[in-house]
Design a protein around this motif. Structure first.
Motif, short mmCIF file in Angstrom:
data_model
loop_
_atom_site.label_atom_id
_atom_site.label_comp_id
_atom_site.label_asym_id
_atom_site.label_seq_id
_atom_site.Cartn_x
_atom_site.Cartn_y
_atom_site.Cartn_z
N PHE A 297 19.32 53.14 19.06
CA PHE A 297 19.72 54.42 19.48
C PHE A 297 21.30 54.38 19.50
O PHE A 297 21.92 55.51 19.27
N ASP A 298 21.86 53.42 19.93
CA ASP A 298 23.28 53.19 20.16
C ASP A 298 23.95 53.55 18.62
O ASP A 298 25.20 54.05 18.61
N SER A 299 23.40 53.25 17.59
CA SER A 299 24.10 53.13 16.42
C SER A 299 24.17 54.84 15.73
O SER A 299 24.86 55.18 15.02
N TYR A 300 23.34 55.67 16.39
CA TYR A 300 23.09 57.07 16.09
C TYR A 300 24.27 57.98 17.03
O TYR A 300 24.92 58.88 16.42
N ILE A 301 24.95 57.29 17.96
CA ILE A 301 26.08 58.21 18.74
C ILE A 301 27.17 58.63 18.01
O ILE A 301 27.56 59.67 18.05
N VAL B 170 36.84 58.25 12.25
CA VAL B 170 37.65 57.14 12.35
C VAL B 170 38.47 56.97 13.58
O VAL B 170 38.18 55.77 14.06
N GLY B 171 38.67 58.08 14.26
CA GLY B 171 39.08 58.03 15.68
C GLY B 171 37.84 57.40 16.61
O GLY B 171 38.30 56.61 17.53
N LEU B 172 36.84 57.92 16.39
CA LEU B 172 35.73 57.47 17.52
C LEU B 172 35.49 56.10 17.18
O LEU B 172 35.14 55.24 18.11
N VAL B 173 35.43 55.48 15.73
CA VAL B 173 35.41 54.17 15.82
C VAL B 173 36.32 53.16 16.23
O VAL B 173 36.06 52.24 16.99
N TYR B 174 37.66 53.82 16.26
CA TYR B 174 38.75 53.02 16.88
C TYR B 174 38.61 53.00 18.45
O TYR B 174 38.86 51.83 18.91
N PHE B 175 38.39 54.16 19.00
CA PHE B 175 38.39 54.15 20.49
C PHE B 175 37.02 53.55 20.99
O PHE B 175 37.08 52.68 21.98
N PHE B 176 35.75 53.89 20.51
CA PHE B 176 34.87 53.71 21.06
C PHE B 176 34.18 52.05 20.92
O PHE B 176 33.73 51.38 21.53
N GLY B 177 34.65 51.91 19.48
CA GLY B 177 34.30 50.62 18.89
C GLY B 177 35.06 49.52 19.05
O GLY B 177 34.94 48.36 19.58
N VAL B 178 36.35 49.79 18.64
CA VAL B 178 37.39 48.76 18.50
C VAL B 178 37.95 48.38 19.81
O VAL B 178 38.12 47.47 20.49
N GLN B 179 38.49 49.57 20.47
CA GLN B 179 39.27 49.60 21.80
C GLN B 179 38.41 49.21 22.96
O GLN B 179 38.18 48.23 23.75
N LEU B 180 37.30 49.91 23.09
CA LEU B 180 36.43 49.95 24.38
C LEU B 180 35.10 48.79 24.08
O LEU B 180 34.42 48.25 24.89
N GLY B 181 34.79 48.48 22.71
CA GLY B 181 33.64 47.84 22.40
C GLY B 181 32.23 48.25 23.02
O GLY B 181 31.47 47.41 23.11
N MET B 182 32.15 49.71 23.22
CA MET B 182 31.05 50.29 23.86
C MET B 182 29.83 50.33 22.88
O MET B 182 28.67 50.38 23.06
N LEU B 183 30.18 50.97 21.54
CA LEU B 183 29.09 51.29 20.78
C LEU B 183 29.40 50.66 19.32
O LEU B 183 30.40 50.39 18.93
#
Length: 326
Positions: free
Chosen positions: A188-192, A167-180
């Protein structure tokens, strides 16, 4: 005349006793797993067929489905039929989709295996050199700040649940940064993020164990002998210390791989990953018990195979322990 010593009997060799003991243990564990999966549907309160079909289903439909599943037969006969179907490869069909359970598992298993294997490889690739390097750097009480930082950080990472980390990775890299991407299995990106959520905790545990084992090996007699011969430090570490420190790491690594397979259930539901983990949750909610039984068998069999592989690998790496155990 001196009596000739009796020849060693081939059936009395430690390796043969090891193989017999491990095979027997595997068969007993497999029988317990199959029996538990069979009893699962009978230990659920109420009628599992009625629960799966819903309260609006007619009595005729419920009775027809019960007869098709063999649930009206005596329990011992159902158990024999269940064992016979498993031996023949028949895992019945889904109550919801009507598809064969083997087909449902075959479609979803590769995605789960990818997550578990990639996460395990990443954890091992990071943990072994990190733990060995920290042992070299902090040997003999040197570099106390680095040792404190390593032990504190690894302890915190090791106790964070995979679900919370995901959940933390989703919030930081997905929601906040929108990187992944945070859902699906596309590219490939969906595996990280799913792989990271599964690998971080085990990597921290393995690194701590690797460091402790390396420090223990550094104090062994054969290492002191190698230093007395003035061998290069890198040669002592790689050839003499590292192989001896891997035994405990491999043991714990096998247990962690087993837990990773089970941990995919949480990670797959966080990242909407199309594997067995998300399928078993959906099947439990839909009360699709044949699918649940099949997936439980696959997960349990995976754990048993991993444990057997670890036992064999340890026996090959350290045959003396096998002989002593025998």
């Amino acid at each position: 005349m001196t009596a000739a010593l009796p020849a060693t009997r081939s059936w009395d060799s430690p390796w043969l006793r090891f193989a017999i003991r491990r095979t027997g243990r595997l068969l007993v564990s497999l029988w317990v797993l199959v029996t538990a999966a069979f009893l699962m549907i009978h230990l659920i309160p109420g009628d599992p067929v009625r629960a799966a079909l819903g309260p609006t289903a007619s009595v005729e439909l419920v009775e027809t489905r019960r007869a098709a599943l063999g649930l009206n037969d005596p329990l011992w006969l159902q158990y024999l039929h269940y064992l016979g179907d498993l031996i023949s490869g028949d895992m019945h069909s889904s109550m919801v989709s009507g598809l064969p359970v083997a087909q449902v598992i075959g479609d979803r298993l590769p995605a789960t295996l990818e997550l578990a294997v990639y996460a395990f490889v990443l954890a091992v690739v990071v943990a072994i050199p990190l733990g060995a390097g920290m042992a070299v750097l902090t040997r003999g009480g040197r570099r106390r700040p680095a040792e404190l930082a390593f032990t504190s950080t690894s302890a915190v990472l090791a106790v964070i649940p995979e679900f919370l980390l995901a959940v933390g990775l989703v919030y930081f890299f997905g929601v906040q940064l929108g990187m992944l991407p945070v859902a699906g299995r596309d590219g490939f990106d969906s595996y990280i993020l799913p792989v990271l959520s599964l690998a971080v905790g085990p990597a921290a545990v393995l690194a701590r164990i690797m460091r402790v084992e390396m420090l223990t090996v550094f104090d062994a007699d054969h290492i002191r002998t190698a230093r007395a011969k003035r061998l290069p430090s890198w040669l002592i570490t790689l050839r003499h210390a590292l192989p001896n420190a891997l035994t405990a790491t491999i043991t714990i690594g096998g247990l962690l791989l087993s837990s990773m397979v089970a941990g995919t259930v949480l990670a797959e539901n966080v990242f909407a990953w199309p594997g067995l983990g998300s399928t078993i949750v959906h099947s439990i909610l839909a009360k699709d018990y044949p699918v649940v039984q099949g997936i439980v068998l696959v997960y349990g069999l995976g754990v048993l195979v991993v444990n057997l592989a670890v036992d064999v690998l340890l026996a090959v790496l350290d045959p003396r322990s096998t002989i002593r155990e025998s």
